[in-house]
Design a protein around this motif. Structure first.
Motif, PDB file in Angstrom:
ATOM      1  N   ILE A  75       0.864  -1.179   0.000  1.00 11.15           N
ATOM      2  CA  ILE A  75       0.000   0.000   0.000  1.00 11.15           C
ATOM      3  C   ILE A  75       0.902   1.230   0.000  1.00 11.15           C
ATOM      4  CG2 ILE A  75      -1.724   1.294   1.297  1.00 11.15           C
ATOM      5  CD1 ILE A  75      -2.780  -1.365   2.314  1.00 11.15           C
ATOM      6  N   VAL A  76       0.666   2.102  -0.988  1.00 11.00           N
ATOM      7  CA  VAL A  76       1.504   3.278  -1.172  1.00 11.00           C
ATOM      8  C   VAL A  76       0.632   4.524  -1.067  1.00 11.00           C
ATOM      9  CG1 VAL A  76       3.116   4.448  -2.714  1.00 11.00           C
ATOM     10  CG2 VAL A  76       2.989   1.974  -2.728  1.00 11.00           C
ATOM     11  N   GLY A  77       1.086   5.507  -0.290  1.00  7.60           N
ATOM     12  CA  GLY A  77       0.423   6.803  -0.237  1.00  7.60           C
ATOM     13  C   GLY A  77       1.086   7.705  -1.265  1.00  7.60           C
ATOM     14  N   ILE A  78       0.389   7.990  -2.359  1.00  9.75           N
ATOM     15  CA  ILE A  78       0.960   8.762  -3.466  1.00  9.75           C
ATOM     16  C   ILE A  78       0.503  10.213  -3.343  1.00  9.75           C
ATOM     17  CG2 ILE A  78       1.209   8.914  -5.962  1.00  9.75           C
ATOM     18  CD1 ILE A  78       0.174   5.966  -6.020  1.00  9.75           C
ATOM     19  N   TYR A  79       1.467  11.129  -3.317  1.00 11.92           N
ATOM     20  CA  TYR A  79       1.169  12.555  -3.142  1.00 11.92           C
ATOM     21  C   TYR A  79       0.630  13.140  -4.433  1.00 11.92           C
ATOM     22  CZ  TYR A  79       1.811  17.243  -1.214  1.00 11.92           C
ATOM     23  OH  TYR A  79       1.613  18.513  -0.724  1.00 11.92           O
TER      24      TYR A  79
END
Length: 154
Positions: free
Chosen positions: A102-106
């Motif tokens: 799971i990646v938090g992409i800005y």
């Protein structure tokens, strides 16, 4: 007639139970083999721009992201989703080793959490975090057309 309908309903239930899911393949190679490949073999499968990027070598920031994703996967309990890793690297290409993370992409304002799926391999992270708010068209305002200048006097 009732006997035939009853047999048909039993057969249809058996067919539903045996339903198998389509196994994901990327350009004819299944996910297990993709995970075993090294970067040079993988670069031969992706599109030209990604191939050039892999050939020129991944820099320090993309490697740091991959290491953080590995660590998050390793520390999470079995059967649970790993903790989200936040990043500004919208130009990072999704590799098979990132699948399941799971990646938090800005997007310029907030970090959008995205679960990496097998179908995302070869795409950029930025494609999954939209940077603008889509337009919701309402009624036209003043100045939209010539007749809109005439304001009715109640």
């Amino acid at each position: 007639r009732i006997q035939i309908l009853f047999e048909y309903s039993i057969m249809s239930e058996e067919v539903r139970k045996k339903r198998t899911f389509k196994k994901y393949t990327y350009r004819g190679i299944d996910l297990d083999k993709l995970l075993d490949m090294n970067n040079t073999e993988l670069s031969e499968l992706v599109h030209c721009r990604a191939r050039r990027r892999f050939h020129r070598g991944l820099k320090r920031k993309p490697w740091a992201l991959i290491k953080k994703l590995r660590k998050a996967k390793k520390t999470c309990p079995e059967g649970e989703k790993p903790e989200a890793v936040r990043t500004h690297l919208r130009n990072m290409i999704v590799t098979p080793e990132m699948v399941g993370s799971i990646v938090g992409i800005y997007n310029g304002k907030v970090f959008n959490q995205v679960e990496i799926k097998a179908e995302m391999i070869g795409h950029y992270l930025g494609e999954f975090s939209i940077t603008y708010k889509p337009v919701k068209h309402g009624r036209p305002g003043i100045g939209a057309t010539h007749p809109s200048r005439i304001i009715p006097l109640k």
